[in-house]
Design an enzyme around this catalytic site. Structure first.
Site, mmCIF file in Angstrom:
data_model
loop_
_atom_site.group_PDB
_atom_site.id
_atom_site.type_symbol
_atom_site.label_atom_id
_atom_site.label_comp_id
_atom_site.label_asym_id
_atom_site.label_seq_id
_atom_site.Cartn_x
_atom_site.Cartn_y
_atom_site.Cartn_z
ATOM 1 N N GLU A 41 -0.443 -9.090 -1.248
ATOM 2 C CA GLU A 41 -0.994 -8.601 0.024
ATOM 3 C C GLU A 41 -2.243 -7.755 -0.255
ATOM 4 O O GLU A 41 -2.372 -6.601 0.170
ATOM 5 C CB GLU A 41 0.028 -7.801 0.834
ATOM 6 C CG GLU A 41 -0.351 -7.636 2.289
ATOM 7 C CD GLU A 41 0.666 -6.828 3.089
ATOM 8 O OE1 GLU A 41 0.609 -5.601 3.056
ATOM 9 O OE2 GLU A 41 1.525 -7.455 3.736
ATOM 10 N N GLU A 55 -2.082 4.988 3.177
ATOM 11 C CA GLU A 55 -2.004 3.588 2.742
ATOM 12 C C GLU A 55 -3.357 2.961 2.422
ATOM 13 O O GLU A 55 -3.474 2.162 1.495
ATOM 14 C CB GLU A 55 -1.264 2.746 3.789
ATOM 15 C CG GLU A 55 0.234 3.010 3.879
ATOM 16 C CD GLU A 55 0.599 4.204 4.765
ATOM 17 O OE1 GLU A 55 -0.321 4.841 5.342
ATOM 18 O OE2 GLU A 55 1.795 4.507 4.877
ATOM 19 N N ARG A 115 2.556 7.970 9.435
ATOM 20 C CA ARG A 115 2.253 9.411 9.340
ATOM 21 C C ARG A 115 1.255 9.872 10.395
ATOM 22 O O ARG A 115 1.344 10.978 10.909
ATOM 23 C CB ARG A 115 1.692 9.727 7.945
ATOM 24 C CG ARG A 115 2.782 10.017 6.930
ATOM 25 C CD ARG A 115 2.190 10.278 5.550
ATOM 26 N NE ARG A 115 3.169 10.863 4.660
ATOM 27 C CZ ARG A 115 4.233 10.228 4.168
ATOM 28 N NH1 ARG A 115 4.466 8.962 4.513
ATOM 29 N NH2 ARG A 115 5.060 10.837 3.355
ATOM 30 N N ASP A 125 0.799 -1.230 0.000
ATOM 31 C CA ASP A 125 0.000 0.000 0.000
ATOM 32 C C ASP A 125 0.826 1.273 0.000
ATOM 33 O O ASP A 125 0.367 2.313 0.448
ATOM 34 C CB ASP A 125 -0.894 -0.028 1.244
ATOM 35 C CG ASP A 125 -0.106 -0.338 2.502
ATOM 36 O OD1 ASP A 125 1.113 -0.081 2.507
ATOM 37 O OD2 ASP A 125 -0.691 -0.845 3.475
ATOM 38 N N HIS A 148 13.337 4.821 12.593
ATOM 39 C CA HIS A 148 13.098 4.980 11.150
ATOM 40 C C HIS A 148 13.739 6.291 10.680
ATOM 41 O O HIS A 148 13.663 7.298 11.398
ATOM 42 C CB HIS A 148 11.579 5.009 10.932
ATOM 43 C CG HIS A 148 11.153 4.832 9.509
ATOM 44 N ND1 HIS A 148 11.256 5.836 8.589
ATOM 45 C CD2 HIS A 148 10.636 3.764 8.845
ATOM 46 C CE1 HIS A 148 10.806 5.406 7.419
ATOM 47 N NE2 HIS A 148 10.423 4.145 7.552
ATOM 48 N N HIS A 194 6.677 4.611 12.747
ATOM 49 C CA HIS A 194 6.964 5.410 11.548
ATOM 50 C C HIS A 194 5.721 5.970 10.862
ATOM 51 O O HIS A 194 5.835 6.759 9.947
ATOM 52 C CB HIS A 194 7.729 4.580 10.524
ATOM 53 C CG HIS A 194 6.876 3.540 9.844
ATOM 54 N ND1 HIS A 194 6.538 2.355 10.444
ATOM 55 C CD2 HIS A 194 6.270 3.538 8.646
ATOM 56 C CE1 HIS A 194 5.780 1.668 9.634
ATOM 57 N NE2 HIS A 194 5.586 2.355 8.522
HETATM 58 C C1 UD1 Z 1 6.847 4.584 3.608
HETATM 59 C C2 UD1 Z 1 5.425 4.248 3.142
HETATM 60 C C3 UD1 Z 1 4.687 3.504 4.249
HETATM 61 C C4 UD1 Z 1 5.477 2.289 4.716
HETATM 62 C C5 UD1 Z 1 6.878 2.739 5.126
HETATM 63 C C6 UD1 Z 1 7.720 1.516 5.470
HETATM 64 C C7 UD1 Z 1 4.206 5.779 1.632
HETATM 65 C C8 UD1 Z 1 3.434 7.030 1.530
HETATM 66 N N1 UD1 Z 1 4.690 5.476 2.871
HETATM 67 O O1 UD1 Z 1 6.754 5.510 4.698
HETATM 68 O O2 UD1 Z 1 3.438 3.066 3.765
HETATM 69 O O3 UD1 Z 1 4.831 1.711 5.821
HETATM 70 O O4 UD1 Z 1 7.493 3.415 4.011
HETATM 71 O O5 UD1 Z 1 8.863 1.888 6.191
HETATM 72 O O6 UD1 Z 1 4.386 5.088 0.657
HETATM 73 N N2 UD1 Z 1 14.206 8.015 4.479
HETATM 74 C C9 UD1 Z 1 15.577 7.936 4.373
HETATM 75 N N3 UD1 Z 1 16.125 6.742 3.973
HETATM 76 C C10 UD1 Z 1 15.366 5.646 3.703
HETATM 77 C C11 UD1 Z 1 13.986 5.737 3.851
HETATM 78 C C12 UD1 Z 1 13.412 6.925 4.231
HETATM 79 O O7 UD1 Z 1 16.288 8.893 4.597
HETATM 80 O O8 UD1 Z 1 15.920 4.601 3.346
HETATM 81 C C13 UD1 Z 1 13.605 9.295 4.900
HETATM 82 C C14 UD1 Z 1 13.664 10.352 3.765
HETATM 83 O O9 UD1 Z 1 13.833 11.624 4.339
HETATM 84 C C15 UD1 Z 1 12.276 10.233 3.129
HETATM 85 C C16 UD1 Z 1 11.440 9.994 4.373
HETATM 86 O O10 UD1 Z 1 12.226 9.111 5.199
HETATM 87 O O11 UD1 Z 1 11.887 11.377 2.405
HETATM 88 C C17 UD1 Z 1 10.069 9.455 4.141
HETATM 89 O O12 UD1 Z 1 10.062 8.335 3.272
HETATM 90 P P1 UD1 Z 1 8.653 7.867 2.592
HETATM 91 O O13 UD1 Z 1 8.903 6.623 1.801
HETATM 92 O O14 UD1 Z 1 8.020 8.999 1.873
HETATM 93 O O15 UD1 Z 1 7.745 7.575 3.824
HETATM 94 P P2 UD1 Z 1 7.902 6.556 5.020
HETATM 95 O O16 UD1 Z 1 7.443 7.268 6.237
HETATM 96 O O17 UD1 Z 1 9.237 5.926 5.003
HETATM 97 N N1 UDP Z 2 12.307 -4.147 10.135
HETATM 98 C C1 UDP Z 2 13.690 -4.214 9.904
HETATM 99 N N2 UDP Z 2 14.528 -3.428 10.644
HETATM 100 C C2 UDP Z 2 14.072 -2.573 11.593
HETATM 101 C C3 UDP Z 2 12.670 -2.495 11.799
HETATM 102 C C4 UDP Z 2 11.817 -3.289 11.051
HETATM 103 O O1 UDP Z 2 14.130 -4.990 9.056
HETATM 104 O O2 UDP Z 2 14.885 -1.889 12.232
HETATM 105 C C5 UDP Z 2 11.407 -4.981 9.315
HETATM 106 C C6 UDP Z 2 10.308 -5.716 10.040
HETATM 107 O O3 UDP Z 2 10.732 -6.989 10.456
HETATM 108 C C7 UDP Z 2 9.212 -5.809 8.987
HETATM 109 C C8 UDP Z 2 9.422 -4.567 8.157
HETATM 110 O O4 UDP Z 2 10.730 -4.099 8.439
HETATM 111 O O5 UDP Z 2 9.368 -6.922 8.126
HETATM 112 C C9 UDP Z 2 8.394 -3.551 8.512
HETATM 113 O O6 UDP Z 2 8.729 -2.307 7.975
HETATM 114 P P1 UDP Z 2 7.990 -0.992 8.415
HETATM 115 O O7 UDP Z 2 7.556 -1.120 9.823
HETATM 116 O O8 UDP Z 2 8.933 0.113 8.060
HETATM 117 O O9 UDP Z 2 6.757 -0.907 7.416
HETATM 118 P P2 UDP Z 2 5.265 -1.489 7.452
HETATM 119 O O10 UDP Z 2 5.322 -2.962 7.619
HETATM 120 O O11 UDP Z 2 4.531 -0.798 8.552
HETATM 121 O O12 UDP Z 2 4.734 -1.056 6.119
#
Ligand code: UD1
Ligand code: UDP
Length: 371
Positions: free
Chosen positions: A118, A132, A206, A96, A237, A204
């Site tokens: 999923e 999501e 929003r 999602d 995160h 993490h």
């Molecule tokens: C995203 C997904 C969320 C998912 C989550 C898993 C969307 C809108 N959100 O949220 O559904 O549950 O990933 O973790 O699709 N960033 C880094 N390095 C990384 C990753 C993120 O620096 O490897 C920082 C960056 O500043 C980036 C910010 O996190 O702009 C947000 O990343 P984004 O993918 O937009 O949203 P998440 O909160 O990570």
């Molecule tokens: N996870 C990881 N390292 C971490 C925290 C989580 O590998 O430090 C794994 C966790 O086991 C799960 C996935 O990341 O499989 C979940 O990711 P996240 O919580 O970012 O996203 P969501 O599942 O809520 O979309």
């Protein structure tokens, strides 16, 4: 030979799609290509390395502090260009995220079959989780195959008038990934005192930016002050909205360890070592029950009701008092703890990827015989 393209944007997508990439790669009648949008840059690279996956196409779209409109726009043009170049027979994406929604729309515009992994998870509130729930509803509308992890998700799709013959209950590939990882022990990179109970925390979402994440941090401070035998590990995160608050409240405490996100292997080892998990993560709600670890979910609703029904996961929201009260119960009441730590695996048996390859094979053979 059919060309399957798996699109992956974020850490959880990499973990859940990796078993499928390997299953297609091992099948003689499929050619698999990986398109990494790199909506997550660092977290994606970590997961690809662990699962030995290389991207055939890497769009490198992440920017620090990206907004949803920016991300959506950047993804649309670059995914479309890659579809034009790669010409896959089917595209598969999981879950999602914005990557998944845009992939489904890009496939629709090019009339390429899109399969949703999923599928059918719903809270029935478009704003929770945000964005999501809307992403998965929209991606589901555009999919020709729906791999629903459970019968609950299958029923959600049927209620939305999704054709029954397009829906398959496959289990969740996260359990495939978990089972191939959980039998090994990975170094965490630091020591946890042997006499302490580990409380593992992730956040993490929003909806939890701002006051909720502050409440979560305040609750953790109160819990460590009350229980001298707990040690909190919080892999933070990289989202700046989370990191700024955890640093402000929790840095420097001798029984709260803030760390960079773990690679998947060490994170699974940390879950195994934990006494209790507090999390707003989707994946963790699926994995922890399979490891027999109670999860208090830092959200007010969930699209994963199965483990709540089993009694091994509990929704507690993000009020400080609620978090402290519910954690206190599990830290002091052995019977309450045992009831939640009994373990359950409503999300799969580790064989989902193999099922999905077979379903996709049948899909193509039916298309051929219909011609
Ligand atoms: C995203 C997904 C969320 C998912 C989550 C898993 C969307 C809108 N959100 O949220 O559904 O549950 O990933 O973790 O699709 N960033 C880094 N390095 C990384 C990753 C993120 O620096 O490897 C920082 C960056 O500043 C980036 C910010 O996190 O702009 C947000 O990343 P984004 O993918 O937009 O949203 P998440 O909160 O990570
Ligand atoms: N996870 C990881 N390292 C971490 C925290 C989580 O590998 O430090 C794994 C966790 O086991 C799960 C996935 O990341 O499989 C979940 O990711 P996240 O919580 O970012 O996203 P969501 O599942 O809520 O979309």
């Amino acid at each position: 030979m059919k060309k399957i393209m798996c699109v992956i944007g974020t850490r959880p997508e990499a973990i859940k799609v990796a078993p499928l990439v390997h299953a297609f790669a091992a099948a003689p009648d499929f050619e698999v290509r990986v398109l990494a949008t790199a909506q997550h840059r660092d977290l994606l690279d970590q997961a690809f390395a662990l699962f030995n996956i290389t991207a055939d196409y890497d769009l490198n779209v992440m920017t620090p502090g990206q907004t949803l409109p920016e991300l959506t726009a950047r993804l649309m043009l670059s995914i479309d260009k890659t579809l034009d170049e790669a010409k896959p027979d089917m595209v598969i994406a999981q879950g999602d995220t914005t990557t998944v929604f845009v992939t489904s729309l890009a496939c629709f515009y090019r009339q390429i079959p899109f399969a949703h992994l999923e599928a059918g998870l719903r809270t029935h509130d478009l704003y929770s989780p945000f964005p999501e729930e809307a992403n998965r509803v929209m991606a589901g509308k555009l999919a020709c195959l729906h791999f629903a992890p459970t019968e609950v998700s299958q029923q959600n799709l049927l209620r939305e008038a999704t054709p029954a013959e397009q829906i398959f209950v496959t289990g969740n590939t996260v359990i495939d990934a978990l089972l191939t990882t959980a039998d090994k022990d990975f170094e965490l990179g630091f020591d946890i005192p042997a006499d302490k109970r580990l409380v593992l925390v992730t956040a993490h979402r929003r909806e939890n930016f701002g006051e909720p994440i502050e409440h979560i941090c305040q609750a953790l401070l109160e819990l460590v002050a009350t229980h001298h035998d707990i040690f909190v590990v919080f892999p933070v995160h990289p989202n700046p909205n989370i990191r700024a608050v955890t640093d402000k409240y929790l840095q420097g405490h001798d029984r709260i360890k803030l760390v960079a996100p773990f690679d998947y292997g060490p994170f699974v080892s940390a879950m195994k070592r934990s006494y209790l998990i507090l999390s707003d993560s989707g994946g963790v709600q699926e994995e922890a029950p399979a490891l027999g670890k109670p999860v208090l979910v830092l959200r007010r609703d969930t699209e994963r009701p199965e483990a709540v029904t089993e009694g091994v996961v509990k929704l507690i929201g993000t009020n400080k008092e609620d978090i402290v009260r519910e954690a206190n119960i599990l830290l002091t009441d052995a019977n309450a703890y045992a009831a939640m730590a009994k373990g359950a695996s409503p999300y799969g048996d580790g064989k989902s990827s193999a099922r999905i390859v077979e379903i996709v094979r049948n899909y193509f053979s039916q298309q051929t015989s219909a011609k």
